[in-house]
Write a protein that holds these residues in place. Structure first.
Motif, PDB file in Angstrom:
ATOM      1  N   ASP A  85       0.823  -1.210   0.000  1.00  0.00           N
ATOM      2  CA  ASP A  85       0.000   0.000   0.000  1.00  0.00           C
ATOM      3  C   ASP A  85       0.856   1.259   0.000  1.00  0.00           C
ATOM      4  N   MET A  86       1.972   1.218   0.719  1.00  0.00           N
ATOM      5  CA  MET A  86       2.862   2.382   0.742  1.00  0.00           C
ATOM      6  C   MET A  86       3.459   2.601  -0.641  1.00  0.00           C
ATOM      7  N   GLU A  87       3.810   1.542  -1.328  1.00  0.00           N
ATOM      8  CA  GLU A  87       4.322   1.679  -2.702  1.00  0.00           C
ATOM      9  C   GLU A  87       3.239   2.229  -3.626  1.00  0.00           C
ATOM     10  N   ARG A  88       1.997   1.861  -3.386  1.00  0.00           N
ATOM     11  CA  ARG A  88       0.891   2.385  -4.181  1.00  0.00           C
ATOM     12  C   ARG A  88       0.739   3.900  -3.959  1.00  0.00           C
ATOM     13  N   VAL A  89       0.866   4.337  -2.716  1.00  0.00           N
ATOM     14  CA  VAL A  89       0.789   5.775  -2.403  1.00  0.00           C
ATOM     15  C   VAL A  89       1.949   6.509  -3.070  1.00  0.00           C
ATOM     16  N   ARG A  90       3.149   5.953  -2.974  1.00  0.00           N
ATOM     17  CA  ARG A  90       4.317   6.593  -3.587  1.00  0.00           C
ATOM     18  C   ARG A  90       4.189   6.673  -5.106  1.00  0.00           C
ATOM     19  N   ALA A  91       3.682   5.606  -5.706  1.00  0.00           N
ATOM     20  CA  ALA A  91       3.509   5.599  -7.169  1.00  0.00           C
ATOM     21  C   ALA A  91       2.481   6.644  -7.587  1.00  0.00           C
ATOM     22  N   LYS A  92       1.406   6.747  -6.832  1.00  0.00           N
ATOM     23  CA  LYS A  92       0.380   7.741  -7.152  1.00  0.00           C
ATOM     24  C   LYS A  92       0.951   9.146  -6.974  1.00  0.00           C
ATOM     25  N   PHE A  93       1.770   9.349  -5.947  1.00  0.00           N
ATOM     26  CA  PHE A  93       2.417  10.646  -5.729  1.00  0.00           C
ATOM     27  C   PHE A  93       3.323  10.998  -6.907  1.00  0.00           C
ATOM     28  N   ARG A  94       4.110  10.016  -7.356  1.00  0.00           N
ATOM     29  CA  ARG A  94       5.000  10.269  -8.506  1.00  0.00           C
ATOM     30  C   ARG A  94       4.191  10.613  -9.762  1.00  0.00           C
ATOM     31  N   GLN A  95       3.069   9.940  -9.945  1.00  0.00           N
ATOM     32  CA  GLN A  95       2.208  10.228 -11.090  1.00  0.00           C
ATOM     33  C   GLN A  95       1.688  11.665 -11.022  1.00  0.00           C
ATOM     34  N   VAL A  96       1.229  12.064  -9.850  1.00  0.00           N
ATOM     35  CA  VAL A  96       0.710  13.414  -9.652  1.00  0.00           C
ATOM     36  C   VAL A  96       1.813  14.441  -9.892  1.00  0.00           C
ATOM     37  N   CYS A  97       2.990  14.183  -9.355  1.00  0.00           N
ATOM     38  CA  CYS A  97       4.113  15.108  -9.547  1.00  0.00           C
ATOM     39  C   CYS A  97       4.480  15.232 -11.018  1.00  0.00           C
ATOM     40  N   SER A  98       4.394  14.132 -11.730  1.00  0.00           N
ATOM     41  CA  SER A  98       4.684  14.160 -13.159  1.00  0.00           C
ATOM     42  C   SER A  98       3.664  15.037 -13.888  1.00  0.00           C
ATOM     43  N   LEU A  99       2.410  14.904 -13.527  1.00  0.00           N
ATOM     44  CA  LEU A  99       1.371  15.726 -14.154  1.00  0.00           C
ATOM     45  C   LEU A  99       1.546  17.210 -13.825  1.00  0.00           C
ATOM     46  N   LEU A 100       2.034  17.477 -12.606  1.00  0.00           N
ATOM     47  CA  LEU A 100       2.232  18.866 -12.176  1.00  0.00           C
ATOM     48  C   LEU A 100       3.585  19.424 -12.603  1.00  0.00           C
ATOM     49  N   ASN A 101       4.459  18.537 -13.068  1.00  0.00           N
ATOM     50  CA  ASN A 101       5.811  18.911 -13.444  1.00  0.00           C
ATOM     51  C   ASN A 101       6.590  19.493 -12.256  1.00  0.00           C
ATOM     52  N   VAL A 102       6.521  18.774 -11.113  1.00  0.00           N
ATOM     53  CA  VAL A 102       7.275  19.151  -9.906  1.00  0.00           C
ATOM     54  C   VAL A 102       8.130  17.957  -9.477  1.00  0.00           C
ATOM     55  N   SER A 103       9.127  18.216  -8.658  1.00  0.00           N
ATOM     56  CA  SER A 103      10.043  17.184  -8.188  1.00  0.00           C
ATOM     57  C   SER A 103       9.326  16.165  -7.306  1.00  0.00           C
ATOM     58  N   THR A 104       9.770  14.918  -7.386  1.00  0.00           N
ATOM     59  CA  THR A 104       9.182  13.857  -6.568  1.00  0.00           C
ATOM     60  C   THR A 104      10.046  13.508  -5.364  1.00  0.00           C
ATOM     61  N   ASP A 105      11.127  14.235  -5.141  1.00  0.00           N
ATOM     62  CA  ASP A 105      12.020  13.938  -4.024  1.00  0.00           C
ATOM     63  C   ASP A 105      11.413  14.454  -2.735  1.00  0.00           C
ATOM     64  N   PHE A 106      10.933  13.553  -1.899  1.00  0.00           N
ATOM     65  CA  PHE A 106      10.285  13.873  -0.624  1.00  0.00           C
ATOM     66  C   PHE A 106      11.207  14.682   0.287  1.00  0.00           C
ATOM     67  N   ARG A 107      12.473  14.319   0.329  1.00  0.00           N
ATOM     68  CA  ARG A 107      13.430  15.008   1.210  1.00  0.00           C
ATOM     69  C   ARG A 107      13.596  16.466   0.831  1.00  0.00           C
ATOM     70  N   GLU A 108      13.475  16.775  -0.456  1.00  0.00           N
ATOM     71  CA  GLU A 108      13.619  18.161  -0.909  1.00  0.00           C
ATOM     72  C   GLU A 108      12.525  19.043  -0.304  1.00  0.00           C
ATOM     73  N   TYR A 109      11.317  18.525  -0.224  1.00  0.00           N
ATOM     74  CA  TYR A 109      10.215  19.285   0.355  1.00  0.00           C
ATOM     75  C   TYR A 109      10.364  19.428   1.865  1.00  0.00           C
ATOM     76  N   VAL A 110      10.850  18.393   2.516  1.00  0.00           N
ATOM     77  CA  VAL A 110      11.010  18.446   3.972  1.00  0.00           C
ATOM     78  C   VAL A 110      12.079  19.462   4.351  1.00  0.00           C
ATOM     79  N   ARG A 111      13.180  19.489   3.617  1.00  0.00           N
ATOM     80  CA  ARG A 111      14.258  20.444   3.888  1.00  0.00           C
ATOM     81  C   ARG A 111      13.799  21.871   3.679  1.00  0.00           C
ATOM     82  N   GLY A 112      12.943  22.071   2.720  1.00  0.00           N
ATOM     83  CA  GLY A 112      12.468  23.413   2.423  1.00  0.00           C
ATOM     84  C   GLY A 112      13.370  24.115   1.427  1.00  0.00           C
ATOM     85  N   SER A 113      12.847  25.112   0.792  1.00  0.00           N
ATOM     86  CA  SER A 113      13.616  25.811  -0.233  1.00  0.00           C
ATOM     87  C   SER A 113      14.515  26.893   0.352  1.00  0.00           C
TER      88      SER A 113
END
Length: 141
Positions: free
Chosen positions: A108-136
């Motif tokens: 199920d966690m892999e399913r959530v991650r795959a769906k997240f990657r799909q959404v990020c691809s549609l939005l044209n944003v990075s899929t690296d979770f750590r990048e968002y946690v660190r902040g810009s």
């Protein structure tokens, strides 16, 4: 003095002391190892459970924020993105938070991650979770 018919009986406790101490030491060590293993297992579970919760919470917040941004947009791409976002939210809502022994947790966690990657691809944003946690901004507290 009492006469012992078998001379070995008098020395059995002495001779068997090594074996008795070995068995007792093994049992004590086994019990202590079991206690320590349980404590370490619980700590390990808490740590990884917290990491997993943080990741799923991030995905949920990400999806809800983007859903709010896309809801009022009527263009075709926005509708497709919104539909993918709602799908991600649905997968997250069905995630088994209450069952710590859920057998398909990794699937199920892999399913959530795959769906997240799909959404990020549609939005044209990075899929690296750590990048968002660190902040810009690179700030840390």
């Amino acid at each position: 003095m009492a006469f012992v018919s078998n001379g070995d009986d008098l020395f059995d406790p002495i001779v068997m002391a090594d074996n008795r101490f070995h068995v007792e030491g093994y049992q004590e060590g086994f019990e202590e190892g079991t206690r320590q293993g349980t404590i370490e297992g619980r700590n390990h579970g808490r740590l990884h459970g917290a990491k997993l919760s943080a990741e799923v919470s991030f995905y949920n917040g990400f999806a809800l924020a983007w859903k709010c941004l896309l809801e009022n947009n009527s263009d075709v791409k926005a509708r497709k993105r919104l539909k993918a976002m709602e799908s991600l939210i649905g997968v997250i809502k069905n995630f088994p938070y209450e069952d710590p022994q859920y057998e398909k947790l990794q699937e199920d966690m892999e399913r959530v991650r795959a769906k997240f990657r799909q959404v990020c691809s549609l939005l044209n944003v990075s899929t690296d979770f750590r990048e968002y946690v660190r902040g810009s901004t690179g700030m840390s507290f």
